[in-house]
Design a protein around this motif. Structure first.
Motif, PDB file in Angstrom:
ATOM      1  N   VAL A 105      -4.174 -14.132  11.612  1.00 40.87           N
ATOM      2  CA  VAL A 105      -2.899 -13.643  12.055  1.00 40.87           C
ATOM      3  C   VAL A 105      -1.988 -14.375  12.467  1.00 40.87           C
ATOM      4  CG1 VAL A 105      -1.527 -10.996  12.226  1.00 40.87           C
ATOM      5  CG2 VAL A 105      -4.180 -10.945  11.049  1.00 40.87           C
ATOM      6  N   SER A 106      -0.659 -14.108  11.940  1.00 40.57           N
ATOM      7  CA  SER A 106       0.495 -14.663  13.274  1.00 40.57           C
ATOM      8  C   SER A 106       1.203 -13.551  13.895  1.00 40.57           C
ATOM      9  CB  SER A 106       0.837 -15.929  13.299  1.00 40.57           C
ATOM     10  OG  SER A 106       1.916 -15.497  11.586  1.00 40.57           O
ATOM     11  N   SER A 107       2.010 -13.926  14.669  1.00 39.04           N
ATOM     12  CA  SER A 107       3.038 -13.146  15.400  1.00 39.04           C
ATOM     13  C   SER A 107       3.635 -14.034  16.550  1.00 39.04           C
ATOM     14  CB  SER A 107       2.483 -11.540  15.999  1.00 39.04           C
ATOM     15  OG  SER A 107       1.514 -11.642  16.904  1.00 39.04           O
ATOM     16  N   PRO A 108       4.956 -13.810  17.196  1.00 41.75           N
ATOM     17  CA  PRO A 108       5.609 -14.118  18.598  1.00 41.75           C
ATOM     18  C   PRO A 108       4.716 -13.941  19.364  1.00 41.75           C
ATOM     19  CG  PRO A 108       7.258 -12.533  16.559  1.00 41.75           C
ATOM     20  CD  PRO A 108       5.579 -12.099  15.983  1.00 41.75           C
ATOM     21  N   GLY A 111      -0.135 -10.057  21.463  1.00 39.17           N
ATOM     22  CA  GLY A 111      -0.661  -8.794  21.662  1.00 39.17           C
ATOM     23  C   GLY A 111      -1.065  -8.028  19.876  1.00 39.17           C
ATOM     24  N   GLU A 112       0.131  -8.619  19.730  1.00 38.17           N
ATOM     25  CA  GLU A 112       0.043  -7.829  17.920  1.00 38.17           C
ATOM     26  C   GLU A 112      -0.784  -8.709  16.754  1.00 38.17           C
ATOM     27  OE1 GLU A 112       2.550  -9.359  19.834  1.00 38.17           O
ATOM     28  OE2 GLU A 112       4.365  -7.260  19.969  1.00 38.17           O
ATOM     29  N   SER A 113      -0.903  -9.957  16.849  1.00 37.08           N
ATOM     30  CA  SER A 113      -1.854 -10.333  16.395  1.00 37.08           C
ATOM     31  C   SER A 113      -3.443 -10.319  17.070  1.00 37.08           C
ATOM     32  CB  SER A 113      -1.713 -12.005  16.377  1.00 37.08           C
ATOM     33  OG  SER A 113      -2.157 -12.915  17.851  1.00 37.08           O
ATOM     34  N   LEU A 114      -3.594 -10.548  18.814  1.00 34.08           N
ATOM     35  CA  LEU A 114      -5.063 -10.078  18.669  1.00 34.08           C
ATOM     36  C   LEU A 114      -6.076  -8.565  17.771  1.00 34.08           C
ATOM     37  CD1 LEU A 114      -5.021 -11.464  22.081  1.00 34.08           C
ATOM     38  CD2 LEU A 114      -6.521 -12.212  19.431  1.00 34.08           C
ATOM     39  N   GLU A 115      -4.850  -7.479  17.790  1.00 34.91           N
ATOM     40  CA  GLU A 115      -4.978  -6.145  17.570  1.00 34.91           C
ATOM     41  C   GLU A 115      -5.015  -5.949  16.247  1.00 34.91           C
ATOM     42  OE1 GLU A 115      -1.461  -3.019  18.709  1.00 34.91           O
ATOM     43  OE2 GLU A 115      -1.922  -3.749  21.075  1.00 34.91           O
ATOM     44  N   ALA A 116      -4.354  -6.816  15.132  1.00 35.93           N
ATOM     45  CA  ALA A 116      -4.173  -6.560  13.836  1.00 35.93           C
ATOM     46  C   ALA A 116      -4.747  -7.716  13.268  1.00 35.93           C
ATOM     47  CB  ALA A 116      -2.690  -6.866  13.308  1.00 35.93           C
ATOM     48  N   VAL A 117      -5.622  -8.824  13.914  1.00 33.12           N
ATOM     49  CA  VAL A 117      -6.880  -9.342  13.445  1.00 33.12           C
ATOM     50  C   VAL A 117      -7.940  -8.251  13.645  1.00 33.12           C
ATOM     51  CG1 VAL A 117      -7.346 -10.526  15.165  1.00 33.12           C
ATOM     52  CG2 VAL A 117      -7.243 -11.625  13.034  1.00 33.12           C
ATOM     53  N   THR A 118      -8.004  -7.364  14.640  1.00 33.59           N
ATOM     54  CA  THR A 118      -9.058  -6.263  14.691  1.00 33.59           C
ATOM     55  C   THR A 118      -9.094  -5.520  13.776  1.00 33.59           C
ATOM     56  OG1 THR A 118      -9.476  -6.819  17.021  1.00 33.59           O
ATOM     57  CG2 THR A 118     -10.120  -4.649  16.632  1.00 33.59           C
ATOM     58  N   TYR A 119      -7.790  -5.017  13.665  1.00 27.80           N
ATOM     59  CA  TYR A 119      -7.809  -3.891  12.319  1.00 27.80           C
ATOM     60  C   TYR A 119      -7.829  -4.699  11.086  1.00 27.80           C
ATOM     61  CZ  TYR A 119      -5.783  -0.178   9.547  1.00 27.80           C
ATOM     62  OH  TYR A 119      -4.767   0.093   8.726  1.00 27.80           O
ATOM     63  N   CYS A 120      -7.625  -5.551  10.479  1.00 26.40           N
ATOM     64  CA  CYS A 120      -8.256  -5.920   9.774  1.00 26.40           C
ATOM     65  C   CYS A 120      -9.287  -6.222   9.319  1.00 26.40           C
ATOM     66  CB  CYS A 120      -7.714  -7.661   9.101  1.00 26.40           C
ATOM     67  SG  CYS A 120      -6.018  -7.466   8.757  1.00 26.40           S
ATOM     68  N   ILE A 121     -10.477  -6.744  10.535  1.00 26.58           N
ATOM     69  CA  ILE A 121     -11.401  -6.861  10.395  1.00 26.58           C
ATOM     70  C   ILE A 121     -12.288  -5.423  10.308  1.00 26.58           C
ATOM     71  CG2 ILE A 121     -12.587  -7.476  11.849  1.00 26.58           C
ATOM     72  CD1 ILE A 121     -14.028  -8.936   9.430  1.00 26.58           C
TER      73      ILE A 121
END
Length: 155
Positions: A105-108, A111-121
């Protein structure tokens, strides 16, 4: 790549060939993002003291892809700054140490990319129809994810 060409994209793939961390991470790189977060799920050689020879994954592919795309939509609602999302999952035999799933996941900002990748898995394991069989030296066992909503609803 021009900024105007860098529209948010989702890359979802189920495949029987070996997964590539480089390929998946390169899919999400963006000139407007300072963070690419990755999750790589690999086959380990043991489970609760038993020797694992390899894993085998099966899926209802069209339904699994649809569910993964729903996860991507959810991510974009929860973290609007997320730019690109890639989810590649291996099917068939996955030897020890090889990747079963890679999510990027990429983001500016991180914080957002780490949270999003955790949510995804976590959401993938809970809702996507992909089944795992652990092969041991003398037998095998179909494994259910403890997060899986349909397995927990019957208990």
């Amino acid at each position: 790549m021009e900024e105007s060409e860098d529209v948010p994209k989702d890359f979802v793939k189920l495949k029987s060939e070996k997964l590539s961390v480089d390929e998946v991470s390169e899919l999400v790189v963006s000139p407007s993002c300072g963070a690419v977060s990755l999750f790589i799920g690999t086959t380990r050689n043991n489970f609760k003291g038993r020797k694992v020879i390899h894993l085998e994954y099966e899926a209802y592919s069209s339904m699994a892809e649809t569910e993964i795309k729903k996860i991507c939509r959810d991510v974009r609602q929860k973290w609007p700054s997320v730019k690109h999302i890639a989810v590649h999952h291996r099917l068939g035999v996955v030897p020890i140490t090889e990747a079963s799933v890679i999510i990027a996941v990429s983001s500016p900002h991180r914080g957002e990319s780490l949270e999003a990748v955790t949510y995804c898995i976590n959401t993938l394991k809970a809702s996507v129809p992909i089944w795992k069989k652990e092969i041991y030296e003398d037998e095998y066992s179909w494994k259910e994810n403890k997060e899986c909503f349909w397995a927990n609803s019957e208990k």
